[in-house]
Structures are given as structure tokens and as C-alpha cells.
Write a protein that holds these residues in place. Sequence first.
Motif, PDB file in Angstrom:
ATOM      1  N   ARG A  70       0.830  -1.206   0.000  1.00 51.25           N
ATOM      2  CA  ARG A  70       0.000   0.000   0.000  1.00 51.25           C
ATOM      3  C   ARG A  70       0.866   1.257   0.000  1.00 51.25           C
ATOM      4  O   ARG A  70       0.550   2.245  -0.669  1.00 51.25           O
ATOM      5  CB  ARG A  70      -0.948  -0.010   1.201  1.00 51.25           C
ATOM      6  N   ILE A  71       1.966   1.218   0.756  1.00 51.38           N
ATOM      7  CA  ILE A  71       2.898   2.356   0.758  1.00 51.38           C
ATOM      8  C   ILE A  71       3.512   2.531  -0.633  1.00 51.38           C
ATOM      9  O   ILE A  71       3.655   3.651  -1.130  1.00 51.38           O
ATOM     10  CB  ILE A  71       3.989   2.149   1.826  1.00 51.38           C
ATOM     11  N   ILE A  72       3.865   1.421  -1.274  1.00 56.63           N
ATOM     12  CA  ILE A  72       4.435   1.469  -2.629  1.00 56.63           C
ATOM     13  C   ILE A  72       3.464   2.142  -3.588  1.00 56.63           C
ATOM     14  O   ILE A  72       3.848   3.003  -4.396  1.00 56.63           O
ATOM     15  CB  ILE A  72       4.782   0.046  -3.103  1.00 56.63           C
ATOM     16  N   PHE A  73       2.193   1.765  -3.517  1.00 59.18           N
ATOM     17  CA  PHE A  73       1.199   2.392  -4.394  1.00 59.18           C
ATOM     18  C   PHE A  73       1.117   3.889  -4.132  1.00 59.18           C
ATOM     19  O   PHE A  73       1.111   4.696  -5.073  1.00 59.18           O
ATOM     20  CB  PHE A  73      -0.174   1.754  -4.177  1.00 59.18           C
ATOM     21  N   GLY A  74       1.066   4.292  -2.864  1.00 60.07           N
ATOM     22  CA  GLY A  74       0.957   5.707  -2.536  1.00 60.07           C
ATOM     23  C   GLY A  74       2.158   6.514  -2.981  1.00 60.07           C
ATOM     24  O   GLY A  74       2.020   7.625  -3.515  1.00 60.07           O
ATOM     25  N   VAL A  75       3.347   5.948  -2.794  1.00 58.77           N
ATOM     26  CA  VAL A  75       4.575   6.642  -3.190  1.00 58.77           C
ATOM     27  C   VAL A  75       4.626   6.836  -4.707  1.00 58.77           C
ATOM     28  O   VAL A  75       4.966   7.921  -5.203  1.00 58.77           O
ATOM     29  CB  VAL A  75       5.798   5.850  -2.682  1.00 58.77           C
ATOM     30  N   LEU A  76       4.285   5.787  -5.473  1.00 63.76           N
ATOM     31  CA  LEU A  76       4.341   5.894  -6.931  1.00 63.76           C
ATOM     32  C   LEU A  76       3.210   6.764  -7.477  1.00 63.76           C
ATOM     33  O   LEU A  76       3.411   7.502  -8.442  1.00 63.76           O
ATOM     34  CB  LEU A  76       4.275   4.503  -7.550  1.00 63.76           C
ATOM     35  N   LYS A  77       2.043   6.686  -6.876  1.00 60.11           N
ATOM     36  CA  LYS A  77       0.905   7.461  -7.369  1.00 60.11           C
ATOM     37  C   LYS A  77       1.089   8.962  -7.126  1.00 60.11           C
ATOM     38  O   LYS A  77       0.832   9.789  -7.999  1.00 60.11           O
ATOM     39  CB  LYS A  77      -0.386   6.985  -6.709  1.00 60.11           C
ATOM     40  N   ASN A  78       1.557   9.302  -5.909  1.00 57.84           N
ATOM     41  CA  ASN A  78       1.699  10.714  -5.544  1.00 57.84           C
ATOM     42  C   ASN A  78       3.048  11.307  -5.919  1.00 57.84           C
ATOM     43  O   ASN A  78       3.258  12.512  -5.736  1.00 57.84           O
ATOM     44  CB  ASN A  78       1.470  10.877  -4.034  1.00 57.84           C
ATOM     45  N   GLN A  79       3.966  10.437  -6.386  1.00 58.40           N
ATOM     46  CA  GLN A  79       5.297  10.897  -6.802  1.00 58.40           C
ATOM     47  C   GLN A  79       6.012  11.654  -5.690  1.00 58.40           C
ATOM     48  O   GLN A  79       6.652  12.691  -5.916  1.00 58.40           O
ATOM     49  CB  GLN A  79       5.176  11.786  -8.041  1.00 58.40           C
ATOM     50  N   THR A  80       5.906  11.148  -4.470  1.00 55.01           N
ATOM     51  CA  THR A  80       6.575  11.756  -3.319  1.00 55.01           C
ATOM     52  C   THR A  80       7.278  10.662  -2.525  1.00 55.01           C
ATOM     53  O   THR A  80       6.757   9.541  -2.407  1.00 55.01           O
ATOM     54  CB  THR A  80       5.574  12.474  -2.399  1.00 55.01           C
ATOM     55  N   PRO A  81       8.453  10.946  -1.947  1.00 58.23           N
ATOM     56  CA  PRO A  81       9.156   9.937  -1.141  1.00 58.23           C
ATOM     57  C   PRO A  81       8.347   9.545   0.090  1.00 58.23           C
ATOM     58  O   PRO A  81       7.431  10.260   0.522  1.00 58.23           O
ATOM     59  CB  PRO A  81      10.457  10.649  -0.748  1.00 58.23           C
ATOM     60  N   PHE A  82       8.700   8.416   0.652  1.00 56.49           N
ATOM     61  CA  PHE A  82       8.001   7.915   1.835  1.00 56.49           C
ATOM     62  C   PHE A  82       8.215   8.857   3.010  1.00 56.49           C
ATOM     63  O   PHE A  82       9.340   9.266   3.313  1.00 56.49           O
ATOM     64  CB  PHE A  82       8.514   6.518   2.190  1.00 56.49           C
ATOM     65  N   ASN A  83       7.126   9.212   3.678  1.00 55.74           N
ATOM     66  CA  ASN A  83       7.174  10.069   4.865  1.00 55.74           C
ATOM     67  C   ASN A  83       6.576   9.288   6.027  1.00 55.74           C
ATOM     68  O   ASN A  83       5.369   9.049   6.064  1.00 55.74           O
ATOM     69  CB  ASN A  83       6.388  11.354   4.622  1.00 55.74           C
ATOM     70  N   PRO A  84       7.383   8.871   7.011  1.00 52.34           N
ATOM     71  CA  PRO A  84       6.861   8.053   8.114  1.00 52.34           C
ATOM     72  C   PRO A  84       5.853   8.792   8.984  1.00 52.34           C
ATOM     73  O   PRO A  84       5.107   8.160   9.737  1.00 52.34           O
ATOM     74  CB  PRO A  84       8.121   7.694   8.909  1.00 52.34           C
ATOM     75  N   ASN A  85       5.829  10.120   8.899  1.00 55.11           N
ATOM     76  CA  ASN A  85       4.898  10.903   9.709  1.00 55.11           C
ATOM     77  C   ASN A  85       3.587  11.183   8.999  1.00 55.11           C
ATOM     78  O   ASN A  85       2.698  11.823   9.560  1.00 55.11           O
ATOM     79  CB  ASN A  85       5.541  12.238  10.099  1.00 55.11           C
ATOM     80  N   PHE A  86       3.478  10.712   7.740  1.00 58.07           N
ATOM     81  CA  PHE A  86       2.267  10.970   6.963  1.00 58.07           C
ATOM     82  C   PHE A  86       1.358   9.748   7.021  1.00 58.07           C
ATOM     83  O   PHE A  86       1.812   8.610   6.921  1.00 58.07           O
ATOM     84  CB  PHE A  86       2.627  11.277   5.516  1.00 58.07           C
ATOM     85  N   GLY A  87       0.072   9.968   7.170  1.00 57.68           N
ATOM     86  CA  GLY A  87      -0.889   8.860   7.188  1.00 57.68           C
ATOM     87  C   GLY A  87      -0.979   8.237   8.560  1.00 57.68           C
ATOM     88  O   GLY A  87      -0.336   8.628   9.521  1.00 57.68           O
ATOM     89  N   SER A  88      -1.827   7.252   8.666  1.00 55.31           N
ATOM     90  CA  SER A  88      -2.102   6.608   9.957  1.00 55.31           C
ATOM     91  C   SER A  88      -1.594   5.180   9.945  1.00 55.31           C
ATOM     92  O   SER A  88      -1.880   4.408   9.061  1.00 55.31           O
ATOM     93  CB  SER A  88      -3.623   6.622  10.222  1.00 55.31           C
ATOM     94  N   PHE A  89      -0.830   4.842  10.986  1.00 51.50           N
ATOM     95  CA  PHE A  89      -0.394   3.463  11.194  1.00 51.50           C
ATOM     96  C   PHE A  89      -1.085   2.872  12.429  1.00 51.50           C
ATOM     97  O   PHE A  89      -0.632   1.893  12.978  1.00 51.50           O
ATOM     98  CB  PHE A  89       1.127   3.415  11.411  1.00 51.50           C
ATOM     99  N   SER A  90      -2.184   3.491  12.810  1.00 51.00           N
ATOM    100  CA  SER A  90      -2.840   3.080  14.044  1.00 51.00           C
ATOM    101  C   SER A  90      -3.849   1.973  13.864  1.00 51.00           C
ATOM    102  O   SER A  90      -4.448   1.525  14.810  1.00 51.00           O
ATOM    103  CB  SER A  90      -3.536   4.293  14.687  1.00 51.00           C
ATOM    104  N   HIS A  91      -4.063   1.542  12.583  1.00 52.24           N
ATOM    105  CA  HIS A  91      -5.003   0.460  12.374  1.00 52.24           C
ATOM    106  C   HIS A  91      -4.452  -0.477  11.325  1.00 52.24           C
ATOM    107  O   HIS A  91      -3.640  -0.087  10.506  1.00 52.24           O
ATOM    108  CB  HIS A  91      -6.370   0.994  11.928  1.00 52.24           C
ATOM    109  N   ALA A  92      -4.918  -1.703  11.326  1.00 55.46           N
ATOM    110  CA  ALA A  92      -4.441  -2.716  10.382  1.00 55.46           C
ATOM    111  C   ALA A  92      -4.986  -2.441   9.016  1.00 55.46           C
ATOM    112  O   ALA A  92      -6.105  -1.974   8.862  1.00 55.46           O
ATOM    113  CB  ALA A  92      -4.867  -4.105  10.846  1.00 55.46           C
ATOM    114  N   ALA A  93      -4.179  -2.771   7.970  1.00 55.05           N
ATOM    115  CA  ALA A  93      -4.639  -2.581   6.605  1.00 55.05           C
ATOM    116  C   ALA A  93      -5.524  -3.713   6.208  1.00 55.05           C
ATOM    117  O   ALA A  93      -5.371  -4.821   6.667  1.00 55.05           O
ATOM    118  CB  ALA A  93      -3.437  -2.483   5.671  1.00 55.05           C
TER     119      ALA A  93
END
Length: 336
Positions: A313-336
Motif C-alpha cells: 500500500r505504501i508502494i502504491f501511494g509513493v508511486l501514485k503521488n510521486q513523493t518519497p516515503f514520509n513516516p509521519n504521513f498517514g495513519s499506522f494506528s489500524h491494520a490494513a
Amino acid sequence: MKKSYFLGIDVAKNSCKFALLKANGSCLWSGQFENNSSSIQRWLALLGTRKLDRRKILFGFEATGVYSHALLLHLQQLELAACQLNPAQVKYFGVSVNRRTKNDPADARLIAYFLLERQPVATRTLNPIEHQLKVLVHEREALSIDLVRERNRAEKHALSPFKAPPMLAEQRAERLLKLKTWIKDLDAALKELIDSDPVLCAKAQLLCSIPGIAFCTAAKILSQVAGKEFQSAHQLALYAGLTPKENQSGLLKGKTTLCKIGNAFLRKALFMPAAVATRRCQPIRLWAQQIQSRRPELSKLAIRCAVMHKLIRIIFGVLKNQTPFNPNFGSFSHAA
């Protein structure tokens, strides 16, 4: 353009059987042609003489490795809509319609009926660089497997109480050296190939920003998603076979496992990166710990699979938005 005709092709090594259906399911034309470049060109020219608009034909055939490459290339050079189908989909479609006969002409008709009913999206052809990337990645993977096999042989003979002839040890050492050299050469070729294409180079850099993913894994991922357009992260997870598979019926509640209907090569490529990301990336580590505390019955392997799902899911977001991975962006508080 809306399709009015559906042409199913059963591809074999030496010949291809085909069946052309109208939108009402009636068969207009069936036959066969040889599976070589000149015969495919003659067959396409003959198809053009039947007073049919070829742009309104949806061509389809099962993915059969190299045997279907020439046909797909000719169809896409003429800008005709062609679909490479998953053989399992066609097989179970046949089961759903109570198919009773199994031969090449019947297979061609079944594929045509599948196209008529499902009308799948046409396959995009790989450009030359994407094709070279896929070939290099698969060759490197094959050599890596050979290297592991040779190392295991060397370890087994070293532990054996019987002394092996010196010639075998010399040959094994020579093979190990050659395999390491070839893999190193392939890594250099992959780096040169990706750097030569600005789009691939940018995607590789974005993927390498994700914890656990280095250049080699990035090349594997790019080779597997080349030529495919995913509309959502869930769609990419389905393609990789990284979605949960429930087993429940009435009062019976079985074990939820990983649905492995998908790209096994891509799943394998993400297995070790998931372990590294769990150790090195604090948000992913905390997210995995939350799953473990909420579901203590889950094994370490199940948690690893959940992290692989998160990574895809992170791979899809990074390629779609053309932005590097940001560990502070989005929520990791729930299971995918």
C-alpha cells in the motif's frame, strides 16, 4: 470504443486456433494459423478482408509465456485491443458454464465467450526498456537461486565425514565465483538500464525511500508492475496476492490465511523488506506491535504478511503521488 466482436485465440507452440463471435454470441469465423510472424501477418490481413472494423474487435488469449509474445506484439503494433488472460480465470469460467469438452477449438470458443461476458481491459505492451528490465530481473533471480543451491552443496559436502575428490571442490569454487560475478554484472546492467530512463529512475528513487527497499528490490517491483495501471492500493494488493482469505461458513469460523492468488514473484520480493521495515521503521514497528497485542494468536509469519500488505500500500501511494516515503504521513494506528 465499444466492442462488437470478440475473438478468442488458443495459443500453442506451433499453431493457434481462433473463434470470432458477434455480440449476440453467434460464431462468425473459426480456424487456425501457424504461430510465427509471417503467418500472423497473413491471418490479420485475411481478417481485414472480411469487411469488419478491426477496431471493434476485442482479441484475447491466455498468457502462455514466450509463445504468445509475437501475437501480442503484432496486435499492438496495429493498435488493436488485445488481452492477455489469466489461464485460471478462463478455466474456472469454463467450470461455471458446465464445459464438457477440452480441445483447442473448444478452448478458443471458451476464451471468446469469456471476452464477450467479462469484457476485460486490454493489455498495454511493454516498451523496450521495460521488457529488458523484466528479462534482467528474472535472470538475476535465477542466478541467485543457483548461487544458494551451490552454497548449500558446498556446506553439505563440508559436513560430510567422507572426503570429496579435490576436483569437485575446485569446480564448486569456480561455479560460485562465476555466479557471483554474473550477478554483479547483472546488477550493474540493471543500474545502467534504470538510470538511462528518467521515469524508471525517478520511480526507483521513490521506492528506495521506503524502509527495507533497496535498489535490487525496487528493480523487482518495477519489473512486475510495468505495463499495468492500478486504480487503487487494494487493486495492487490483490495483484500481489497479499489480501486476507477468510474461511467462514455458518457457525464454522476457520483460520484466516493469506490469499496467494496473485504474483508470487512480487510477494517473494517483499518478504525480506518487510522484516527490515519492521526492525528499522518505527511507525511500522509500532503498527505491527499493535496488531500483535490485539491479535495475540497471530504467528510471526502472519505479522510479516500484514507488514508486506502495508508495504504494498505504501508502494502504491509513493508511486501514485510521486513523493518519497514520509513516516509521519498517514495513519499506522489500524491494520490494513
